[in-house]
Scaffold this motif. Structure first.
Motif, short mmCIF file in Angstrom:
data_model
loop_
_atom_site.label_atom_id
_atom_site.label_comp_id
_atom_site.label_asym_id
_atom_site.label_seq_id
_atom_site.Cartn_x
_atom_site.Cartn_y
_atom_site.Cartn_z
N LEU A 1 0.68 -1.01 0.21
CA LEU A 1 -0.23 -0.02 0.10
C LEU A 1 0.93 1.15 0.25
N PHE A 2 2.03 1.43 0.73
CA PHE A 2 3.10 2.50 1.28
C PHE A 2 4.33 2.27 0.66
N LYS A 3 4.47 2.81 -0.65
CA LYS A 3 6.50 3.32 -1.04
C LYS A 3 7.26 3.57 -1.04
N ASP A 4 6.80 4.71 0.16
CA ASP A 4 7.27 6.15 0.20
C ASP A 4 8.43 5.28 1.09
N PRO A 5 9.67 6.53 1.02
CA PRO A 5 10.59 6.04 2.21
C PRO A 5 10.60 6.80 3.11
N THR A 6 10.95 5.37 4.48
CA THR A 6 10.66 5.55 5.78
C THR A 6 12.33 6.13 6.46
N ALA A 7 11.88 6.08 7.45
CA ALA A 7 13.30 6.78 8.01
C ALA A 7 14.05 5.96 8.71
N THR A 8 15.81 5.54 8.98
CA THR A 8 16.01 4.69 9.49
C THR A 8 15.99 4.98 10.78
N ARG B 1 -18.13 17.49 5.46
CA ARG B 1 -18.13 16.42 5.86
C ARG B 1 -17.24 15.33 4.95
N GLY B 2 -16.73 14.26 5.16
CA GLY B 2 -15.90 13.66 4.73
C GLY B 2 -16.86 12.03 5.03
N GLY B 3 -17.32 11.66 6.11
CA GLY B 3 -17.61 10.44 6.65
C GLY B 3 -16.75 8.92 5.48
N SER B 4 -15.31 9.44 6.62
CA SER B 4 -14.95 8.81 6.03
C SER B 4 -14.50 7.52 7.05
N THR B 5 -14.74 6.38 6.82
CA THR B 5 -14.19 5.29 7.74
C THR B 5 -12.51 5.55 8.03
N ILE B 6 -11.97 5.18 8.20
CA ILE B 6 -10.48 4.97 9.48
C ILE B 6 -9.87 4.13 8.58
N THR B 7 -10.53 2.81 8.04
CA THR B 7 -10.14 2.14 6.12
C THR B 7 -10.87 2.70 5.46
N GLN B 8 -11.47 3.58 4.92
CA GLN B 8 -11.30 4.80 3.96
C GLN B 8 -9.68 5.77 3.86
N GLN B 9 -9.65 6.27 4.69
CA GLN B 9 -8.99 6.57 5.36
C GLN B 9 -6.98 6.52 4.71
N VAL B 10 -7.32 4.49 5.27
CA VAL B 10 -5.79 4.36 4.58
C VAL B 10 -5.54 4.76 2.92
N ILE B 11 -6.86 4.01 2.72
CA ILE B 11 -6.71 3.77 1.33
C ILE B 11 -6.42 5.32 0.80
N ARG B 12 -7.08 6.40 1.07
CA ARG B 12 -6.54 7.88 0.65
C ARG B 12 -5.02 8.42 1.09
#
Length: 782
Positions: A32-39, A109-120
């Motif tokens: 899902l997430f390909k952003d570089p992360t800190a060491t 207002r968005g009405g998004s669930t936490i799952t939807q926010q993960v997708i966003r």
């Protein structure tokens, strides 16, 4: 059968349904997430040691599957109360959001669930449209099939924005509260729970009222839902908001550098003891404050656990400035070894059976071609026990021992120790190899000392066996277990007895001669330790070991600048013992009896005793030492009744001759030895009425062969005298001196002669009254 029949009659529909199902199944990317992360590095008990920012400039820690209960409760209460009940979207929330947005003609207002926010969050950059909302809902339901609710929460907490360049709960808790997320209070957890909804509120000095209002509303909700009690609520709303971001801990910055090169963007649990690391950091900082006043700016310390071979503390440099290269990790950088390799030569010679621990070795002026080694104090003992030569770190005996042992032979041992910085052949280094002619690094040297200590431990713990992979690499990874290989009856490199006897010598304090105020050695702790100083006072070393720990210290300047006082015993040893004071006390190594045998040793010479040795003692020696030669320095002499003269059958009746063992050193050794050993007695003269004589010997003390000598001038611009010295087995003999075959004088009793030769090459010849001759070639410069 009905399904098959349906498919046959509705092929297009079936293909469409299957296609949609396949598309739905593969609609979500594997990652899902390909952003570089800190060491990120943590200690052996998972305390944060340091972090290196991600390549995109964001403080984004690697994915953390554990979400603290307080934050989990807060985020669900604030963002998605029905999180554990819905399939990825909440139809009621969506309907309410759509109704309110249409009424206001804006996205209210968005009405998004936490799952939807993960997708966003994973589809960053997408416009917030109704079509995009449909895609989010589809992907959210797919995510619900693939991941557990707790996994979805961890996705959210690890990738949600928390203001500025802070992403994820772990980074936010350290940046805003300077502690681990699992240690956050209810107020702190609530503060971070409301931030992803409006990350701009965290900017210091701005929006404080709005942020505290949102936080307190959430805390009120927790109170109403009986998650927290009234006391906790009142205490929580009284807590202040963070005013500025904290810098992340940098407890082991140079280890972080090393980890980032090998495991970039990962969270690595190291073997570092956080408490010990902090205290060693303090010791290094304290000594740096003193050393920097003398222009010495860099130092490094490494602490190893002998039994696990894990790194317990890693200080790659001092807290100096960039001008003095504070970011350089000195631990793995090659530096001149000074005397730090001497224990390996001593062990090798014991192991090979070339010497015994107390064998007398020569300590006299010595020259090998153009190489002229000198002791630190510029003096000589004439003869010194090999163990004392090691503990006192005498240079001349060490070079002579290396020459006797063999340069190539010793180089083979060093290569077996896997010292990576030995890049040239033995002849490139020459005999200076033992005094710092080669380079090594603190990592390899500590590894080697740890391997010797571990060899002793394993030999005692097993049925007198060794391990095949004893000289393995240490590790700083908590999850890694060092493989010592298989048990074997064959030694890996050195036998246990030779190592033990070396450590027995290294227990002695090797301080500079004349320094009577030594104050760093704690006699209650038995530590085998060695210092080293490189040529030009550029590198100071101190490495010590107990049964359980190895501590290594290097002090100097990263740019190689030498400084007065930059010697191992003064600059590095105090740090060594300060660090050992932090470690638990260890028992001394067990004596490896199966590799030793008790024999009679000549007390004066340290060689194996034989019939002429008058004073002997029983000592345990290494088994290989049984092949060493018997004492060469004791001879049987024949004396008259008063023991004042040597006699023989030509001048004394056999019944009046006394037979006595006598300790006799060669003339050059005796010359220096008797200056420091007043009880040394030279052989008595032969009585004048006796026929025959013992062998006569004489040796030059000064100058040495092929020496180039500079004669300084005094205030009258006249060159100073050159003092010629020679040692003769019969001091009262007359000696006749010649310079280039021209007679220049004679001496008796004290064989010293002052001359002022011209510039150029000269041949000095000395002839005694018995016709014996000695010669020296020299070159004079003025």
């Amino acid at each position: 059968m009905k399904l098959i029949s349906y498919i046959k009659h509705h092929k297009l529909k079936s293909i469409l349904i299957v296609s949609l199902l396949i598309t739905y199944y593969f609609s979500l990317p594997k990652q899902l997430f390909k952003d570089p992360t800190a060491t990120v590095i943590t200690s052996n008990n998972n305390e944060l040691l340091g972090a290196q920012i991600a390549k995109d400039g964001q403080w984004r820690f690697p994915q953390n599957d554990r979400v603290p209960e307080k934050f989990k409760t807060c985020i669900i209460q604030f963002e998605d109360e029905y999180f554990y009940k819905h399939p990825g979207f909440n139809p009621i929330s969506i309907f309410k959001a759509l109704r309110d947005n249409l009424k206001s003609n804006t996205i209210k207002r968005g009405g998004s669930t936490i799952t939807q926010q993960v997708i966003r969050l994973s589809r960053k950059g997408q416009e917030r449209t109704y079509f995009e909302k449909v895609i989010e809902i589809i992907l959210a339901t797919r995510l619900e099939f693939r991941a557990s609710k707790n996994q979805i929460l961890s996705y959210y907490s690890s990738n949600a924005p928390f203001g500025g360049n802070v992403v994820g709960l772990d980074a936010a808790s350290w940046r805003y509260f300077n502690r681990n997320s699992s240690e956050l209070s209810w107020a702190e957890s609530a503060t971070l729970a409301v931030l992803p909804n409006a990350p701009s509120l965290i900017y210091p000095g701005k929006n404080q009222e709005r942020l505290i209002k949102k936080r307190n509303l959430l805390l009120k909700k927790l109170l109403e839902n009986e998650v927290i009690d009234s006391l906790t609520y009142n205490l929580s709303i009284a807590e202040s908001l963070p005013q500025k971001p904290y810098p992340l801990p940098q407890i082991a910055p140079h280890l972080l550098q090393k980890v980032s090169q090998l495991h970039s963007g990962k969270r690595i649990q190291t073997s570092i003891d956080n408490r010990l690391q902090n205290r060693v950091n303090y010791i290094v900082k304290t000594h740096y404050n003193q050393l920097s006043q003398n222009g010495i700016y860099n130092a490094a310390v490494l602490v190893l656990d002998v039994k696990t071979r894990k790194i317990m503390a890693y200080v790659g440099n001092t807290p100096t400035d960039k001008a003095h290269q504070k970011d350089v990790d000195v631990i793995d950088k090659p530096r001149s070894t000074g005397s730090i390799l001497k224990p390996f030569l001593y062990t090798a010679m014991l192991d090979a059976g070339d010497i015994l621990p107390h064998t007398l070795v020569a300590d006299v002026p010595t020259q090998f071609g153009s190489y002229n080694p000198e002791n630190y104090n510029k003096t000589y003992d004439g003869a010194v026990a090999a163990s004392r030569a090691l503990s006192r770190s005498l240079n001349v005996p060490s070079v002579r021992m290396l020459q006797e042992f063999g340069l190539d032979r010793f180089y083979h041992y060093l290569k077996a120790l896997q010292l990576k910085n030995l890049k040239y052949n033995a002849n490139h280094y020459g005999l200076s190899l033992i005094l710092g002619g080669a380079e090594s690094n603190l990592w390899d040297l500590c590894k080697s000392y740890a391997a010797l200590s571990s060899t002793l431990n394993h030999f005692s713990e097993t049925s007198s066996e060794y391990y095949s992979n004893e000289f393995c690499e240490p590790t700083f990874l908590a999850s890694e277990t060092v493989n010592f290989g298989k048990k074997t009856s064959d030694k890996t490199l050195f036998d246990a007895a030779s190592i033990y006897l070396t450590y027995e010598s290294l227990k002695e304090v090797n301080r500079p001669e004349g320094d009577e105020s030594w104050e760093f050695f704690d006699g209650s702790k038995q530590i085998a330790w060695k210092t080293g100083t490189s040529f030009g006072f550029r590198d100071a070393w101190a490495i010590g070991t107990t049964k359980d720990y190895v501590v290594g210290v290097w002090v100097g300047n990263a740019d190689g600048e030498g400084r007065p006082g930059l010697v191992g015993v003064q600059a590095a040893a105090p740090i060594l013992f300060d660090v050992f004071d932090l470690l638990p006390k260890s028992n001394w190594f067990s004596k490896p009896f199966d590799e030793m045998q008790e024999v009679f040793i000549c007390k004066k010479s340290g060689f194996r005793a034989y019939q002429n040795c008058d004073e002997v003692e029983e000592k345990f020696i290494q088994l290989s030492g049984l092949k060493t030669r018997p004492c060469p320095f004791h001879v049987l002499v024949h004396l008259d009744a008063s023991e004042s003269y040597q006699v023989n059958g030509s001048c004394e009746t056999l019944s009046d001759i006394k037979h006595k063992s006598w300790f006799v050193l060669p003339p050059l050794m005796a010359y220096y030895y008797k200056a420091k050993n007043p009880f040394y007695k030279p052989l008595p003269k032969f009585r004048s009425d006796c026929l025959g004589d013992n062998t006569i010997t004489m040796e030059f003390i000064y100058p040495e062969e092929n020496n180039t000598i500079f004669l300084p001038k005094d205030f009258d611009e006249k060159p100073n005298d050159l003092i010629l010295k020679i040692a003769h087995s019969k001091p009262d003999a007359a000696l006749f001196w010649y310079l280039n075959e021209t007679f220049i004088g004679s001496t008796k009793d004290i064989h010293e002669l002052a001359i002022i030769p011209k510039e150029g090459k000269h041949l000095i010849t000395v002839v005694d009254e018995f016709g014996n001759e000695a010669k020296r070639s020299i070159t004079i410069t003025k």
